[in-house]
Design a protein around this motif. Sequence first.
Motif, mmCIF file in Angstrom:
data_model
loop_
_atom_site.group_PDB
_atom_site.id
_atom_site.type_symbol
_atom_site.label_atom_id
_atom_site.label_comp_id
_atom_site.label_asym_id
_atom_site.label_seq_id
_atom_site.Cartn_x
_atom_site.Cartn_y
_atom_site.Cartn_z
ATOM 1 N N GLN A 19 0.838 -1.188 0.000
ATOM 2 C CA GLN A 19 0.000 0.000 0.000
ATOM 3 C C GLN A 19 0.882 1.251 0.000
ATOM 4 O OE1 GLN A 19 -2.739 -0.221 3.284
ATOM 5 N NE2 GLN A 19 -3.458 -2.258 2.732
ATOM 6 N N TYR A 20 0.528 2.182 -0.846
ATOM 7 C CA TYR A 20 1.339 3.389 -1.013
ATOM 8 C C TYR A 20 1.580 4.110 0.317
ATOM 9 C CZ TYR A 20 2.599 8.104 -2.560
ATOM 10 O OH TYR A 20 3.232 9.305 -2.738
ATOM 11 N N GLY A 21 0.513 4.297 1.108
ATOM 12 C CA GLY A 21 0.641 5.056 2.347
ATOM 13 C C GLY A 21 1.581 4.411 3.342
ATOM 14 N N HIS A 22 1.498 3.092 3.487
ATOM 15 C CA HIS A 22 2.384 2.398 4.417
ATOM 16 C C HIS A 22 3.824 2.414 3.913
ATOM 17 C CE1 HIS A 22 -0.396 0.950 7.417
ATOM 18 N NE2 HIS A 22 -1.232 0.558 6.470
ATOM 19 N N MET A 23 4.006 2.245 2.613
ATOM 20 C CA MET A 23 5.358 2.307 2.065
ATOM 21 C C MET A 23 5.970 3.683 2.313
ATOM 22 S SD MET A 23 7.890 0.832 0.576
ATOM 23 C CE MET A 23 7.055 -0.727 0.329
ATOM 24 N N LEU A 24 5.174 4.734 2.105
ATOM 25 C CA LEU A 24 5.650 6.109 2.263
ATOM 26 C C LEU A 24 5.991 6.438 3.713
ATOM 27 C CD1 LEU A 24 6.023 8.927 0.870
ATOM 28 C CD2 LEU A 24 3.638 9.378 1.488
ATOM 29 N N LEU A 25 5.136 6.008 4.638
ATOM 30 C CA LEU A 25 5.292 6.413 6.038
ATOM 31 C C LEU A 25 6.104 5.436 6.873
ATOM 32 C CD1 LEU A 25 1.700 7.728 6.881
ATOM 33 C CD2 LEU A 25 3.607 8.937 5.812
ATOM 34 N N ARG A 170 7.247 17.168 -6.009
ATOM 35 C CA ARG A 170 7.224 18.592 -6.355
ATOM 36 C C ARG A 170 5.831 19.191 -6.186
ATOM 37 N NH1 ARG A 170 11.488 16.904 -9.966
ATOM 38 N NH2 ARG A 170 10.029 16.043 -11.484
ATOM 39 N N LEU A 171 4.809 18.390 -6.481
ATOM 40 C CA LEU A 171 3.430 18.861 -6.339
ATOM 41 C C LEU A 171 3.155 19.290 -4.904
ATOM 42 C CD1 LEU A 171 0.459 19.095 -7.477
ATOM 43 C CD2 LEU A 171 0.153 16.737 -6.664
ATOM 44 N N PHE A 172 3.477 18.446 -3.956
ATOM 45 C CA PHE A 172 3.191 18.753 -2.554
ATOM 46 C C PHE A 172 4.181 19.776 -1.992
ATOM 47 C CE2 PHE A 172 0.838 14.796 -2.976
ATOM 48 C CZ PHE A 172 -0.311 15.076 -2.251
ATOM 49 N N ALA A 173 5.405 19.755 -2.479
ATOM 50 C CA ALA A 173 6.383 20.732 -2.002
ATOM 51 C C ALA A 173 6.004 22.147 -2.413
ATOM 52 C CB ALA A 173 7.772 20.389 -2.532
ATOM 53 N N GLY A 174 5.241 22.284 -3.511
ATOM 54 C CA GLY A 174 4.880 23.605 -4.004
ATOM 55 C C GLY A 174 3.509 24.076 -3.586
ATOM 56 N N ALA A 175 2.812 23.332 -2.727
ATOM 57 C CA ALA A 175 1.456 23.708 -2.312
ATOM 58 C C ALA A 175 1.458 24.321 -0.917
ATOM 59 C CB ALA A 175 0.548 22.485 -2.330
ATOM 60 N N ARG A 176 0.559 25.281 -0.712
ATOM 61 C CA ARG A 176 0.419 25.909 0.607
ATOM 62 C C ARG A 176 -0.814 25.406 1.358
ATOM 63 N NH1 ARG A 176 4.359 27.228 3.157
ATOM 64 N NH2 ARG A 176 3.020 28.486 4.503
ATOM 65 N N THR A 177 -1.819 24.937 0.621
ATOM 66 C CA THR A 177 -3.002 24.352 1.239
ATOM 67 C C THR A 177 -3.343 23.085 0.471
ATOM 68 O OG1 THR A 177 -3.820 26.589 1.720
ATOM 69 C CG2 THR A 177 -5.360 24.765 2.031
ATOM 70 N N VAL A 178 -3.544 21.990 1.209
ATOM 71 C CA VAL A 178 -3.828 20.693 0.593
ATOM 72 C C VAL A 178 -5.091 20.135 1.233
ATOM 73 C CG1 VAL A 178 -2.975 18.380 0.098
ATOM 74 C CG2 VAL A 178 -1.358 20.290 0.276
ATOM 75 N N ALA A 179 -6.072 19.794 0.417
ATOM 76 C CA ALA A 179 -7.320 19.219 0.918
ATOM 77 C C ALA A 179 -7.571 17.890 0.242
ATOM 78 C CB ALA A 179 -8.491 20.174 0.657
ATOM 79 N N GLY A 180 -8.343 17.029 0.910
ATOM 80 C CA GLY A 180 -8.693 15.757 0.311
ATOM 81 C C GLY A 180 -9.159 14.771 1.353
ATOM 82 N N GLU A 181 -9.666 13.641 0.859
ATOM 83 C CA GLU A 181 -10.136 12.606 1.775
ATOM 84 C C GLU A 181 -8.955 11.967 2.484
ATOM 85 O OE1 GLU A 181 -12.753 8.482 1.699
ATOM 86 O OE2 GLU A 181 -12.985 9.954 0.094
ATOM 87 N N ALA A 182 -9.153 11.593 3.739
ATOM 88 C CA ALA A 182 -8.097 10.968 4.526
ATOM 89 C C ALA A 182 -7.588 9.710 3.829
ATOM 90 C CB ALA A 182 -8.627 10.615 5.918
ATOM 91 N N GLY A 183 -6.280 9.497 3.908
ATOM 92 C CA GLY A 183 -5.710 8.309 3.305
ATOM 93 C C GLY A 183 -4.398 8.585 2.613
ATOM 94 N N SER A 184 -3.962 7.614 1.808
ATOM 95 C CA SER A 184 -2.624 7.650 1.205
ATOM 96 C C SER A 184 -2.376 8.896 0.371
ATOM 97 C CB SER A 184 -2.417 6.405 0.340
ATOM 98 O OG SER A 184 -2.413 5.235 1.128
#
Length: 232
Positions: A19-25, A170-184
């Motif tokens: 799972q992406y989230g577990h691999m990442l964290l 780069r997408l997340f590094a360049g954002a100041r506000t991030v919204a979305g459903e909880a998860g990976s």
Amino acid sequence: VLPQAIEKGILLAGTGSAQYGHMLLDFLPPLSVLDHFDVLPDWPLLMPARTPPWMDAMVGAFGGRPRTIVRFPRRMGVKVKVGRLCVPWVLRQAAFHPAAGEAFDRVVRAHAASGASGSPTRKIYVERPPPAESGAKRQRTNANETRSFFQGRGFEPVRPELLPFADQIRLFAGARTVAGEAGSGLHGTVFSEPGITAIELLPPSFASRGQLAIAALRRQGLISIEGAQEAT
């Protein structure tokens, strides 16, 4: 028991490793620490043969050195003998060890320092795969309404999983506000700067508090909005 034994290796597998989230964290930050301190430099990585194809790019981004990858069969009734095995300590229980933050910083410096995109006020809305796509899991009945709500307030809808991993960073590094459903998908804020705001839309049955741990580690603001189960 397979006839070919493996002399030595660093295990990059376990519950949730596909799972992406577990691999990442959980799995990649310890690998980054091993490479940063030049520990076991000639040991290969041991990964299941059915490892998702996107994992190689993530391993390359977190690893500080090129390592041989040895894939082993992982199925019921099959055993693989390993002479010497390193199982890296997971850097997150309820909260993260500070070493995980240093690992994420190294990835950002290597892949996003010169390529962060967007303005200092960029806002992104992380979408989940639609029901018709393979791998789609939780679905909100008001997904389209939610998307329109955030778009109307200047948020750019994004599907990070459709981007190469370096572009996701780069997408997340360049954002100041991030919204979305909880998860990976929302966990990409590990690459965002301190002081950003994450808006987490929580399904009523969602028990993980990984986003809260990320916010504490990366010194980010977090707004959690819990949804309600639709009556049937």
